[in-house]
Every structure is written in structure tokens, then in C-alpha cells.
Design a protein around this motif. Structure first.
Motif, PDB file in Angstrom:
ATOM      1  N   MET A   1       1.028  -1.050   0.102  1.00 27.19           N
ATOM      2  CA  MET A   1      -0.079   0.151  -0.103  1.00 27.19           C
ATOM      3  C   MET A   1       0.874   1.345  -0.114  1.00 27.19           C
ATOM      4  O   MET A   1       0.432   2.346  -0.635  1.00 27.19           O
ATOM      5  CB  MET A   1      -1.176   0.080   1.239  1.00 27.19           C
ATOM      6  CG  MET A   1      -1.948   0.908   1.189  1.00 27.19           C
ATOM      7  SD  MET A   1      -3.340   0.944   2.507  1.00 27.19           S
ATOM      8  CE  MET A   1      -4.023  -0.666   2.252  1.00 27.19           C
ATOM      9  N   LEU A   2       1.875   1.355   0.742  1.00 27.58           N
ATOM     10  CA  LEU A   2       2.903   2.368   0.640  1.00 27.58           C
ATOM     11  C   LEU A   2       3.508   2.586  -0.545  1.00 27.58           C
ATOM     12  O   LEU A   2       3.614   3.654  -1.043  1.00 27.58           O
ATOM     13  CB  LEU A   2       4.093   2.080   1.738  1.00 27.58           C
ATOM     14  CG  LEU A   2       5.024   3.190   2.131  1.00 27.58           C
ATOM     15  CD1 LEU A   2       4.355   4.432   2.376  1.00 27.58           C
ATOM     16  CD2 LEU A   2       6.169   2.920   2.948  1.00 27.58           C
ATOM     17  N   THR A   3       3.984   1.603  -1.367  1.00 31.04           N
ATOM     18  CA  THR A   3       4.469   1.537  -2.820  1.00 31.04           C
ATOM     19  C   THR A   3       3.430   2.211  -3.654  1.00 31.04           C
ATOM     20  O   THR A   3       3.779   3.143  -4.554  1.00 31.04           O
ATOM     21  CB  THR A   3       4.753   0.139  -3.185  1.00 31.04           C
ATOM     22  OG1 THR A   3       5.748  -0.243  -2.230  1.00 31.04           O
ATOM     23  CG2 THR A   3       5.468   0.320  -4.681  1.00 31.04           C
ATOM     24  N   PHE A   4       2.313   1.780  -3.283  1.00 31.71           N
ATOM     25  CA  PHE A   4       1.194   2.412  -4.219  1.00 31.71           C
ATOM     26  C   PHE A   4       0.859   3.895  -4.053  1.00 31.71           C
ATOM     27  O   PHE A   4       0.896   4.740  -4.888  1.00 31.71           O
ATOM     28  CB  PHE A   4      -0.273   1.828  -3.881  1.00 31.71           C
ATOM     29  CG  PHE A   4      -1.433   2.413  -4.650  1.00 31.71           C
ATOM     30  CD1 PHE A   4      -1.555   2.336  -5.986  1.00 31.71           C
ATOM     31  CD2 PHE A   4      -2.134   3.416  -3.870  1.00 31.71           C
ATOM     32  CE1 PHE A   4      -2.639   2.886  -6.400  1.00 31.71           C
ATOM     33  CE2 PHE A   4      -3.448   3.787  -4.506  1.00 31.71           C
ATOM     34  CZ  PHE A   4      -3.649   3.806  -5.796  1.00 31.71           C
ATOM     35  N   ALA A   5       1.161   4.367  -2.777  1.00 34.27           N
ATOM     36  CA  ALA A   5       1.029   5.857  -2.226  1.00 34.27           C
ATOM     37  C   ALA A   5       2.282   6.535  -2.828  1.00 34.27           C
ATOM     38  O   ALA A   5       1.910   7.693  -3.408  1.00 34.27           O
ATOM     39  CB  ALA A   5       0.811   5.953  -0.966  1.00 34.27           C
ATOM     40  N   VAL A   6       3.538   6.050  -2.804  1.00 34.26           N
ATOM     41  CA  VAL A   6       4.491   6.556  -3.655  1.00 34.26           C
ATOM     42  C   VAL A   6       4.376   6.699  -4.991  1.00 34.26           C
ATOM     43  O   VAL A   6       4.667   8.019  -5.527  1.00 34.26           O
ATOM     44  CB  VAL A   6       5.775   5.830  -3.108  1.00 34.26           C
ATOM     45  CG1 VAL A   6       7.066   6.466  -4.002  1.00 34.26           C
ATOM     46  CG2 VAL A   6       6.049   5.974  -1.665  1.00 34.26           C
ATOM     47  N   ALA A   7       3.870   5.864  -5.525  1.00 40.16           N
ATOM     48  CA  ALA A   7       3.658   5.844  -7.080  1.00 40.16           C
ATOM     49  C   ALA A   7       2.676   6.822  -7.496  1.00 40.16           C
ATOM     50  O   ALA A   7       2.854   7.575  -8.344  1.00 40.16           O
ATOM     51  CB  ALA A   7       3.123   4.445  -7.571  1.00 40.16           C
ATOM     52  N   VAL A   8       1.597   6.869  -6.661  1.00 39.77           N
ATOM     53  CA  VAL A   8       0.543   7.880  -6.958  1.00 39.77           C
ATOM     54  C   VAL A   8       1.120   9.320  -6.779  1.00 39.77           C
ATOM     55  O   VAL A   8       0.727  10.384  -7.779  1.00 39.77           O
ATOM     56  CB  VAL A   8      -0.576   7.838  -5.817  1.00 39.77           C
ATOM     57  CG1 VAL A   8      -1.650   9.064  -5.718  1.00 39.77           C
ATOM     58  CG2 VAL A   8      -1.252   6.544  -5.988  1.00 39.77           C
ATOM     59  N   LEU A   9       1.984   9.561  -5.711  1.00 42.53           N
ATOM     60  CA  LEU A   9       2.528  10.970  -5.651  1.00 42.53           C
ATOM     61  C   LEU A   9       3.589  11.268  -6.700  1.00 42.53           C
ATOM     62  O   LEU A   9       3.301  12.514  -7.349  1.00 42.53           O
ATOM     63  CB  LEU A   9       3.484  11.167  -4.407  1.00 42.53           C
ATOM     64  CG  LEU A   9       4.192  12.247  -4.166  1.00 42.53           C
ATOM     65  CD1 LEU A   9       3.321  13.364  -3.836  1.00 42.53           C
ATOM     66  CD2 LEU A   9       5.130  12.159  -2.701  1.00 42.53           C
ATOM     67  N   PHE A  10       4.267  10.539  -7.431  1.00 40.68           N
ATOM     68  CA  PHE A  10       5.082  10.619  -8.289  1.00 40.68           C
ATOM     69  C   PHE A  10       4.303  10.843  -9.624  1.00 40.68           C
ATOM     70  O   PHE A  10       4.711  11.667 -10.568  1.00 40.68           O
ATOM     71  CB  PHE A  10       6.064   9.801  -8.511  1.00 40.68           C
ATOM     72  CG  PHE A  10       7.431   9.975  -7.508  1.00 40.68           C
ATOM     73  CD1 PHE A  10       8.181  10.961  -7.587  1.00 40.68           C
ATOM     74  CD2 PHE A  10       7.769   9.048  -6.364  1.00 40.68           C
ATOM     75  CE1 PHE A  10       9.311  11.134  -6.825  1.00 40.68           C
ATOM     76  CE2 PHE A  10       8.803   9.264  -5.586  1.00 40.68           C
ATOM     77  CZ  PHE A  10       9.579  10.367  -5.718  1.00 40.68           C
ATOM     78  N   LEU A  11       3.388  10.037  -9.809  1.00 39.80           N
ATOM     79  CA  LEU A  11       2.462  10.109 -11.086  1.00 39.80           C
ATOM     80  C   LEU A  11       1.618  11.422 -11.123  1.00 39.80           C
ATOM     81  O   LEU A  11       1.290  11.915 -12.153  1.00 39.80           O
ATOM     82  CB  LEU A  11       1.843   8.800 -11.415  1.00 39.80           C
ATOM     83  CG  LEU A  11       2.526   7.700 -11.835  1.00 39.80           C
ATOM     84  CD1 LEU A  11       1.610   6.300 -11.787  1.00 39.80           C
ATOM     85  CD2 LEU A  11       2.961   8.130 -13.312  1.00 39.80           C
ATOM     86  N   ILE A  12       1.117  11.803 -10.306  1.00 41.30           N
ATOM     87  CA  ILE A  12       0.397  12.979 -10.030  1.00 41.30           C
ATOM     88  C   ILE A  12       0.969  14.427  -9.783  1.00 41.30           C
ATOM     89  O   ILE A  12       0.615  15.344 -10.711  1.00 41.30           O
ATOM     90  CB  ILE A  12      -0.625  12.934  -8.822  1.00 41.30           C
ATOM     91  CG1 ILE A  12      -1.598  11.878  -8.935  1.00 41.30           C
ATOM     92  CG2 ILE A  12      -1.216  14.369  -8.566  1.00 41.30           C
ATOM     93  CD1 ILE A  12      -2.732  11.585  -7.881  1.00 41.30           C
ATOM     94  N   ILE A  13       2.151  14.475  -9.356  1.00 39.79           N
ATOM     95  CA  ILE A  13       2.880  15.618  -9.155  1.00 39.79           C
ATOM     96  C   ILE A  13       3.639  16.048 -10.557  1.00 39.79           C
ATOM     97  O   ILE A  13       3.838  17.290 -10.468  1.00 39.79           O
ATOM     98  CB  ILE A  13       3.886  15.580  -7.926  1.00 39.79           C
ATOM     99  CG1 ILE A  13       4.266  16.810  -7.498  1.00 39.79           C
ATOM    100  CG2 ILE A  13       5.144  14.912  -8.419  1.00 39.79           C
ATOM    101  CD1 ILE A  13       5.079  16.861  -6.294  1.00 39.79           C
ATOM    102  N   THR A  14       3.993  15.273 -11.253  1.00 38.54           N
ATOM    103  CA  THR A  14       4.447  15.583 -12.504  1.00 38.54           C
ATOM    104  C   THR A  14       3.639  16.416 -13.496  1.00 38.54           C
ATOM    105  O   THR A  14       2.245  16.099 -13.560  1.00 38.54           O
ATOM    106  CB  THR A  14       5.008  14.356 -13.334  1.00 38.54           C
ATOM    107  OG1 THR A  14       3.843  13.272 -13.480  1.00 38.54           O
ATOM    108  CG2 THR A  14       6.000  13.570 -12.841  1.00 38.54           C
ATOM    109  N   PRO A  15       4.153  17.366 -14.284  1.00 40.48           N
ATOM    110  CA  PRO A  15       3.286  18.382 -14.998  1.00 40.48           C
ATOM    111  C   PRO A  15       2.525  17.434 -16.122  1.00 40.48           C
ATOM    112  O   PRO A  15       3.112  16.363 -16.921  1.00 40.48           O
ATOM    113  CB  PRO A  15       4.353  19.254 -15.577  1.00 40.48           C
ATOM    114  CG  PRO A  15       5.542  19.107 -14.694  1.00 40.48           C
ATOM    115  CD  PRO A  15       5.503  17.949 -14.236  1.00 40.48           C
ATOM    116  N   GLY A  16       1.341  17.743 -15.906  1.00 37.46           N
ATOM    117  CA  GLY A  16       0.520  17.204 -17.292  1.00 37.46           C
ATOM    118  C   GLY A  16      -0.487  18.461 -17.383  1.00 37.46           C
ATOM    119  O   GLY A  16      -0.551  19.534 -16.786  1.00 37.46           O
ATOM    120  N   PRO A  17      -1.559  18.100 -18.139  1.00 38.80           N
ATOM    121  CA  PRO A  17      -2.590  19.077 -18.442  1.00 38.80           C
ATOM    122  C   PRO A  17      -3.329  19.728 -17.119  1.00 38.80           C
ATOM    123  O   PRO A  17      -3.614  20.752 -17.066  1.00 38.80           O
ATOM    124  CB  PRO A  17      -3.646  18.270 -19.445  1.00 38.80           C
ATOM    125  CG  PRO A  17      -2.960  17.150 -20.057  1.00 38.80           C
ATOM    126  CD  PRO A  17      -1.702  16.722 -19.118  1.00 38.80           C
ATOM    127  N   GLY A  18      -3.907  18.676 -16.530  1.00 38.47           N
ATOM    128  CA  GLY A  18      -4.356  19.280 -15.034  1.00 38.47           C
ATOM    129  C   GLY A  18      -3.811  20.234 -14.134  1.00 38.47           C
ATOM    130  O   GLY A  18      -4.095  21.149 -14.022  1.00 38.47           O
TER     131      GLY A  18
END
Length: 200
Positions: A1-18
């Protein structure tokens, strides 16, 4: 679950349209006028998440003409949003840019945003930490995604607002708006490259 949370952070924080539009509208219009747009992004990303969880997204993205149409609509809408940021406060006849898009604008971006589908698909279908408890896994993944998504996007909005609050001259503010719009065009260029690369 912690690995998932870290992956979420890195994928969401990177610049994208949103996040790019969130920061851009924050810089161009301020916090309160831009907040409804961020709320729309939040609603939209959860709708995309539900589409991925239910398998609807897989059906849509497996149809070539739908996938291409989604990409073209996304590019067109990103160009429109870039223009909204670039012309914020400008008196240009062909575009009214006194306010950023509201809730509906945010929902629409996520609905046609390829990154939203890619990120949600990789997170929801990967990192299976409770294979024997599907409902528990989906509910906790949704909770973790939203817990990280909200502060990250508010931080990007605040970063844009901070630029606006520097008491800059109109010319400098306009330059920042144009630079933000050009950054959006960079995202558009990457989307077009991805589409062309994917069809080779």
C-alpha cells in the motif's frame, strides 16, 4: 500500500494538463476564480477512476477511432485552455478571458485527458496489494489517490497564485501568462508526438 501511495505521488505531481492548467489559471486569475475549475478536475478524475475500475475505459481505449478522437479532442481543448491563459485580462474580440473555465471545464478536461486514463489505469490495475479483496483494494486506492490528489493540485494552484501576488507590472504578468500558455503548448506537442508514435 505504501508503494502504491509513493507511485501516486510521483505520477500526479509531474506536470500534465491538469496541473499545468491549474497553475496557469492560478497565475492568470487568482485562487477563488480558479477553484471551481480545480473542483471540476477533482470530479473528472474520480469519474475516470470509476471508468477504469468498471472496465469502461478499457473498452473505449481499445477502439482505435475512439482513442484517436479522444486524443484530438484533448489537443483541441488544451489549445483552447492555453489561449484562455495567454489572453487572461486581455481585451481581444475573439476570446473572452475574464474568468477561467468553471467546474464543467475541469470535468471536461479530465474526461478527454489521455494522461488521466493512463495514470488511473496504471495505478488501479497495478500494485495489487489485496488480490482477494477487490472492493477493499479499490476503495483504499480511491481514498489514497484523492488524499494525495487534493493537496498536490491545491499546491500547484497556490504556486500560480503566488506568481500573481508578486505585485508585478501588467507587462510582466502578461509575459508570465504567455509563458504558462507556452508550457501548455509543450504538453500539447507531447500529446501529438505520443499519438503519432503510437500509430507507427
Amino acid at each position: 500500500m505504501l508503494t502504491f501511495a509513493v507511485a501516486v505521488l510521483f505520477l500526479i505531481i509531474t506536470p500534465g494538463p491538469g496541473v499545468m492548467t491549474t497553475a496557469g489559471f492560478g497565475a492568470a486569475y487568482g485562487f477563488s476564480p480558479s477553484l471551481p475549475y480545480v473542483i471540476g478536475l477533482f470530479i473528472g478524475t474520480n469519474l475516470v477512476m470509476l471508468a477504469v475500475m468498471s472496465g469502461l475505459a478499457a473498452v473505449i481505449l481499445s477502439t482505435p477511432w475512439l482513442r484517436t478522437g479522444l486524443m484530438l479532442a484533448s489537443v483541441a481543448y488544451l489549445l483552447y485552455l492555453a489561449a484562455r491563459i495567454a489572453f487572461a485580462g486581455a481585451r481581444v474580440a475573439f476570446i473572452r478571458a475574464e474568468q477561467p473555465p468553471g467546474i464543467a471545464g475541469g470535468v471536461l478536461l479530465q474526461a478527454i485527458n489521455p494522461k488521466a486514463y493512463a495514470v488511473n489505469t496504471s495505478l488501479i490495475t497495478g500494485f495489487n496489494y489485496a488480490p482477494d479483496a477487490f472492493l477493499f483494494e479499490m476503495m483504499t486506492k480511491a481514498a489514497i489517490l484523492n488524499t494525495i490528489w487534493i493537496p498536490v493540485h491545491l499546491a500547484w494552484l497556490w504556486a500560480g497564485v503566488s506568481l500573481r501576488r508578486l505585485d508585478l507590472t501588467d507587462r510582466t504578468q502578461r509575459t508570465i501568462n504567455i509563458l504558462m500558455a507556452l508550457s501548455m503548448l509543450g504538453v500539447v506537442a507531447l500529446a501529438l508526438w505520443s499519438m503519432a508514435h503510437g500509430t507507427e
